[in-house]
Design an enzyme around this catalytic site. Structure first.
Site, PDB file in Angstrom:
ATOM      1  N   VAL A 196      49.894  40.679  45.325  1.00 10.57           N
ATOM      2  CA  VAL A 196      48.817  39.767  44.917  1.00 10.57           C
ATOM      3  C   VAL A 196      47.746  40.510  44.118  1.00 10.57           C
ATOM      4  O   VAL A 196      46.643  40.002  43.917  1.00 10.57           O
ATOM      5  CB  VAL A 196      48.190  39.070  46.153  1.00 10.57           C
TER       6      VAL A 196
ATOM      7  N   HIS B  32      53.263  35.140  45.687  1.00  9.56           N
ATOM      8  CA  HIS B  32      52.255  34.906  46.733  1.00  9.56           C
ATOM      9  C   HIS B  32      50.851  34.740  46.173  1.00  9.56           C
ATOM     10  O   HIS B  32      49.873  34.866  46.902  1.00  9.56           O
ATOM     11  CB  HIS B  32      52.301  36.051  47.757  1.00  9.56           C
TER      12      HIS B  32
ATOM     13  N   CYS C 273      32.349  25.810  47.917  1.00 10.12           N
ATOM     14  CA  CYS C 273      32.634  25.513  46.515  1.00 10.12           C
ATOM     15  C   CYS C 273      31.380  24.995  45.806  1.00 10.12           C
ATOM     16  O   CYS C 273      30.676  24.135  46.324  1.00 10.12           O
ATOM     17  CB  CYS C 273      33.754  24.471  46.478  1.00 10.12           C
TER      18      CYS C 273
HETATM   19 ZN    ZN Z   1      35.506  22.104  45.741  1.00  7.82          ZN
END
Ligand code: ZN
Length: 296
Positions: A102, A118, A177
């Site tokens: 990764v 992955h 987020c």
């Molecule tokens: Zn979001």
């Protein structure tokens, strides 16, 4: 030992090679392989998708460790092994690369057509809205949210996990987020307990089925996620060659296995098959010493 590299070069020279790479290819870039000979037993139980999504405390611990481990991953550079794979691709012998790593180092070395089975640690996904952002951007936000967070980096595992005391974890500020405002952020890598997206798996099977040779580099093939491609190749009668330090769970299916340091073997292999590097690639051209091959 010259015979074994000759045997490998003979097989690879025919082209149509698909590479399946694992953590052993990145150890020489300073990213420890916790299952290989250089890595001790893993310090932590790997984070599972179920725990990550279901337990806010476990998530805080993960991000706190990962935040510290990220600087090691971020500064890691491709090694001679990655560069030799890219050279074999440019030389037309390797059709594509499937990697279990990764760290993004195949792409950084200039390899085209890499399927990152992955995912990539340098990308972040929101589990709420699916928005993808760069880890670099999140790293900036995390550093701003956690000024002075200077916990000791003790040991780093391939997924950027490090040792960290409980009180240090408790002080760590995680972030949501910025796009939807509430979604949980996760590195865009496949966790234990999580399945690889089906289209990505299908693309890999397609590559393997078209291959003339499957070349496994630096994987102990412990997890089925990678081993299934060896099983498929074997079933189809496509020869499998495994280069790894230590035994693997695919050895019984291999036409040839070699125990060799990849950063030395692969440049020598590229020199023999596609010629000396055109510049930039510092292949030694020297046949690795201590090479032991087991033909089957
Ligand atoms: Zn979001």
């Amino acid at each position: 030992m010259t015979e074994t590299i000759d045997a490998l070069a003979g097989l690879v020279a025919g082209g149509g090679v698909v590479v399946l790479s694992g953590a052993g290819l990145s150890t020489e870039s300073g990213i420890p392989d916790y299952r290989g000979p250089s890595g001790a037993a893993r310090r932590h139980t790997p984070m599972t998708y179920q725990v990550f999504t279901g337990d806010a405390q476990a998530r805080r611990r993960y991000w706190a460790r990962s935040h510290l481990g990220w600087r090691v991953i971020a500064r890691a550079a491709p090694n001679d092994g990655h560069r030799a794979v890219a050279r074999l691709q440019r030389g037309g012998l390797v059709d594509g690369v499937i990697t279990q790593n990764v760290d993004g180092l195949h792409t950084a070395a200039g390899s085209p057509r890499v399927v990152e089975l992955h995912g990539r640690l340098d990308e972040v996904v929101c589990l709420g809205c699916g928005n993808q952002t760069s880890r670099e951007e999140l790293d900036r936000r995390l550093r701003e949210a956690n000024p002075g967070f200077d916990a000791r980096v003790a040991a780093v595992n391939p997924d950027g996990d490090v040792d960290l005391a409980d009180d240090e974890v408790a002080r760590f500020q995680t972030l949501d987020c910025t796009f939807c405002g509430t979604g949980v952020l996760k590195p865009d890598v496949v966790f234990f307990g999580e399945t690889v997206p089906a289209p990505r798996v299908a693309r890999c099977f397609d590559m393997v089925q078209r291959a003339r040779l499957l070349l496994v580099l630096g994987s102990s093939l412990t997890v089925m996620s990678g081993r299934r491609f060896v099983l498929r190749a074997a079933k189809l009668g496509i020869p499998v060659v495994i280069v790894n330090q230590g035994p693997t769970r695919g050895d019984g299916y291999a036409a040839l296995t070699l125990d060799a340091p990849l950063g030395r073997l692969l440049p020598a292999l590229a020199d023999r098959t596609v010629g000396a590097p055109a510049g930039g690639d510092v292949g030694s051209g020297v046949v690795p010493t201590g090479l032991t091959g087991v033909g089957r």
